[in-house]
Design a protein around this motif. Structure first.
Motif, PDB file in Angstrom:
ATOM      1  N   PRO A   1       0.971  -1.400  -0.122  1.00 44.58           N
ATOM      2  CA  PRO A   1      -0.030   0.040   0.089  1.00 44.58           C
ATOM      3  C   PRO A   1       0.502   1.350   0.512  1.00 44.58           C
ATOM      4  O   PRO A   1      -0.174   1.682   0.074  1.00 44.58           O
ATOM      5  N   GLU A   2       2.053   1.257  -0.099  1.00 45.21           N
ATOM      6  CA  GLU A   2       3.262   2.336   0.297  1.00 45.21           C
ATOM      7  C   GLU A   2       3.019   2.915  -0.481  1.00 45.21           C
ATOM      8  O   GLU A   2       3.200   2.639  -1.905  1.00 45.21           O
ATOM      9  N   GLY A   3       2.822   4.177  -0.452  1.00 43.86           N
ATOM     10  CA  GLY A   3       3.013   5.178  -2.170  1.00 43.86           C
ATOM     11  C   GLY A   3       1.221   5.479  -1.838  1.00 43.86           C
ATOM     12  O   GLY A   3       1.198   6.303  -3.527  1.00 43.86           O
ATOM     13  N   TYR A   4       0.563   5.283  -1.730  1.00 36.94           N
ATOM     14  CA  TYR A   4      -1.138   4.767  -2.605  1.00 36.94           C
ATOM     15  C   TYR A   4      -2.148   5.063  -1.782  1.00 36.94           C
ATOM     16  O   TYR A   4      -1.571   4.669   0.118  1.00 36.94           O
ATOM     17  N   SER A   5      -3.103   4.948  -1.915  1.00 38.39           N
ATOM     18  CA  SER A   5      -4.264   5.606  -1.182  1.00 38.39           C
ATOM     19  C   SER A   5      -6.111   5.127  -1.976  1.00 38.39           C
ATOM     20  O   SER A   5      -5.609   5.108  -3.354  1.00 38.39           O
ATOM     21  N   VAL A   6      -6.926   5.313  -0.975  1.00 40.29           N
ATOM     22  CA  VAL A   6      -8.217   5.192  -1.639  1.00 40.29           C
ATOM     23  C   VAL A   6      -8.715   5.552  -1.665  1.00 40.29           C
ATOM     24  O   VAL A   6      -9.181   5.855  -0.731  1.00 40.29           O
ATOM     25  N   SER A   7     -10.163   5.671  -2.216  1.00 38.63           N
ATOM     26  CA  SER A   7     -11.158   6.369  -1.928  1.00 38.63           C
ATOM     27  C   SER A   7     -12.743   5.098  -2.486  1.00 38.63           C
ATOM     28  O   SER A   7     -12.590   4.910  -4.100  1.00 38.63           O
ATOM     29  N   ARG A   8     -13.516   4.912  -1.767  1.00 39.67           N
ATOM     30  CA  ARG A   8     -14.468   4.733  -1.855  1.00 39.67           C
ATOM     31  C   ARG A   8     -16.450   5.023  -1.669  1.00 39.67           C
ATOM     32  O   ARG A   8     -16.623   4.776  -0.438  1.00 39.67           O
ATOM     33  N   GLU A   9     -16.296   6.346  -1.899  1.00 39.72           N
ATOM     34  CA  GLU A   9     -17.320   6.832  -1.718  1.00 39.72           C
ATOM     35  C   GLU A   9     -19.193   6.427  -2.292  1.00 39.72           C
ATOM     36  O   GLU A   9     -19.666   6.585  -1.115  1.00 39.72           O
ATOM     37  N   LYS A  10     -19.101   5.711  -2.820  1.00 41.95           N
ATOM     38  CA  LYS A  10     -19.902   4.368  -4.210  1.00 41.95           C
ATOM     39  C   LYS A  10     -20.004   3.389  -4.380  1.00 41.95           C
ATOM     40  O   LYS A  10     -18.400   3.102  -4.376  1.00 41.95           O
ATOM     41  N   LYS A  11     -21.078   2.679  -3.943  1.00 44.59           N
ATOM     42  CA  LYS A  11     -20.657   1.102  -3.957  1.00 44.59           C
ATOM     43  C   LYS A  11     -20.294   0.848  -5.227  1.00 44.59           C
ATOM     44  O   LYS A  11     -18.957  -0.300  -5.634  1.00 44.59           O
ATOM     45  N   GLU A  12     -20.200   1.642  -6.549  1.00 42.40           N
ATOM     46  CA  GLU A  12     -20.143   1.025  -7.541  1.00 42.40           C
ATOM     47  C   GLU A  12     -18.404   1.359  -8.140  1.00 42.40           C
ATOM     48  O   GLU A  12     -18.254   0.466  -9.083  1.00 42.40           O
ATOM     49  N   ARG A  13     -18.019   2.434  -7.508  1.00 43.66           N
ATOM     50  CA  ARG A  13     -16.571   2.789  -7.545  1.00 43.66           C
ATOM     51  C   ARG A  13     -15.790   3.284  -6.798  1.00 43.66           C
ATOM     52  O   ARG A  13     -15.955   3.009  -5.375  1.00 43.66           O
ATOM     53  N   PHE A  14     -14.911   2.260  -8.047  1.00 41.90           N
ATOM     54  CA  PHE A  14     -13.343   2.371  -6.248  1.00 41.90           C
ATOM     55  C   PHE A  14     -11.944   3.359  -7.444  1.00 41.90           C
ATOM     56  O   PHE A  14     -11.909   2.784  -8.311  1.00 41.90           O
ATOM     57  N   SER A  15     -11.765   3.977  -6.316  1.00 41.85           N
ATOM     58  CA  SER A  15     -10.676   5.322  -6.645  1.00 41.85           C
ATOM     59  C   SER A  15      -9.131   4.971  -6.076  1.00 41.85           C
ATOM     60  O   SER A  15      -9.095   4.526  -5.487  1.00 41.85           O
ATOM     61  N   LEU A  16      -7.781   4.851  -6.732  1.00 41.73           N
ATOM     62  CA  LEU A  16      -6.216   4.259  -6.957  1.00 41.73           C
ATOM     63  C   LEU A  16      -6.077   5.819  -6.964  1.00 41.73           C
ATOM     64  O   LEU A  16      -5.977   6.474  -7.674  1.00 41.73           O
ATOM     65  N   ILE A  17      -5.222   6.152  -5.805  1.00 43.17           N
ATOM     66  CA  ILE A  17      -4.964   7.650  -5.641  1.00 43.17           C
ATOM     67  C   ILE A  17      -3.322   7.236  -5.587  1.00 43.17           C
ATOM     68  O   ILE A  17      -3.158   7.025  -4.637  1.00 43.17           O
ATOM     69  N   LEU A  18      -2.355   8.484  -6.268  1.00 44.68           N
ATOM     70  CA  LEU A  18      -1.099   8.096  -5.919  1.00 44.68           C
ATOM     71  C   LEU A  18      -0.946   9.488  -6.212  1.00 44.68           C
ATOM     72  O   LEU A  18      -1.216  10.652  -6.503  1.00 44.68           O
ATOM     73  N   GLU A  19      -0.591   9.828  -4.932  1.00 46.43           N
ATOM     74  CA  GLU A  19      -0.204  11.593  -4.001  1.00 46.43           C
ATOM     75  C   GLU A  19       0.604  12.169  -4.397  1.00 46.43           C
ATOM     76  O   GLU A  19       0.600  13.529  -5.050  1.00 46.43           O
ATOM     77  N   SER A  20       1.742  11.057  -5.100  1.00 46.57           N
ATOM     78  CA  SER A  20       3.048  11.964  -5.886  1.00 46.57           C
ATOM     79  C   SER A  20       3.670  10.884  -6.177  1.00 46.57           C
ATOM     80  O   SER A  20       4.619   9.887  -5.895  1.00 46.57           O
ATOM     81  N   ALA A  21       3.456  10.812  -7.830  1.00 41.92           N
ATOM     82  CA  ALA A  21       4.009   9.673  -8.545  1.00 41.92           C
ATOM     83  C   ALA A  21       5.461   9.097  -8.792  1.00 41.92           C
ATOM     84  O   ALA A  21       6.293  10.503  -8.712  1.00 41.92           O
TER      85      ALA A  21
END
Lengths: 113, 116
Positions: B61-81
């Motif tokens: 998980p290091e260097g990544y975060s995620v967000s799931r605000e709705k059941k159908e959607r899952f986002s992967l975030i790289l804060e500083s690529a």
């Protein structure tokens, strides 16, 4: 040691022959085992799963599981050029109930006409 | 048929940029996953979500975060690529309902990220 190990290949198989793919896993308590097929440039798709020791057949595919030896295999009978792909072995660790699989690196199979 | 859609097939980003990878599934699946796939290493789990707003770290998980605000959607975030995040990213979903193997993952087509 990797948790799920496969020979990377390529495994070259004549058309019509049997392709035999092997996979070993390190966590003795693992209960569920999966084979995914991945064509070049595409995403993986599930082709077989097996839970119990022994063989499970589905069409030209047979999965074999030996928990005592921590070994799972996939046989592809009457191999076709369309079977040329990378085959990923995946294991569900005993601590997991959500389907968080541990994948091997995959074995590339090339079926030659 | 289950459809898992990843918003971008190919991305090129610069070191330090923030990167968003979006994934949407249309089968009301409870579980969603982000994996990365690298030659010789196979698929490695980055993050997992079993419900809206719920997330669990995977193996890397290091260097990544995620967000799931709705059941159908899952986002992967790289804060500083960073360059070592150059990889193929695969989103997957699964359901816990009976009739499906618990490890039956449905994958999106993948997002190939290059960080320069």
């Amino acid at each position: 040691q990797k948790e799920v190990e496969q020979n990377s290949g390529p495994l070259s198989v004549p058309e019509g022959a049997i392709a035999s793919l092997n996979c070993t896993y390190s966590d003795r308590g693992s209960q569920s085992f999966f084979w995914y097929r991945q064509y070049s440039g595409k995403s993986p798709e599930l082709i077989m799963f097996i839970y119990s020791n022994g063989d499970k057949e589905d069409g030209r595919f047979t999965a074999q599981l030996n928990k005592a030896s921590q070994y799972v295999s996939l046989l592809i009978r009457d191999s076709q050029p369309s079977d040329s792909a990378t085959y990923l072995c995946a294991v569900n660790p005993p601590t997991d109930s959500w389907g968080k699989l541990q994948f091997g690196a995959g074995t590339q199979v090339v079926v030659t006409p | 048929d289950v459809k898992v859609t990843q918003s971008s097939r190919y991305l090129v980003k610069r070191t330090g940029e923030k990167v968003f990878l979006e994934c949407v599934q249309d089968m009301d699946h409870e579980n969603m996953f982000w994996y990365r796939q690298d030659p010789g290493l196979g698929l490695r789990l980055i993050y997992f979500s079993y419900d809206v707003k719920m997330k669990e770290k995977g193996d890397i998980p290091e260097g990544y975060s995620v967000s799931r605000e709705k059941k159908e959607r899952f986002s992967l975030i790289l804060e500083s690529a960073s360059t070592n995040q150059t990889s193929m990213y695969l989103c997957a979903s699964s359901t816990r309902t009976s009739g499906r193997a618990p490890g039956e993952l449905f994958f999106g087509e993948g997002s190939r990220l290059t960080v320069l």
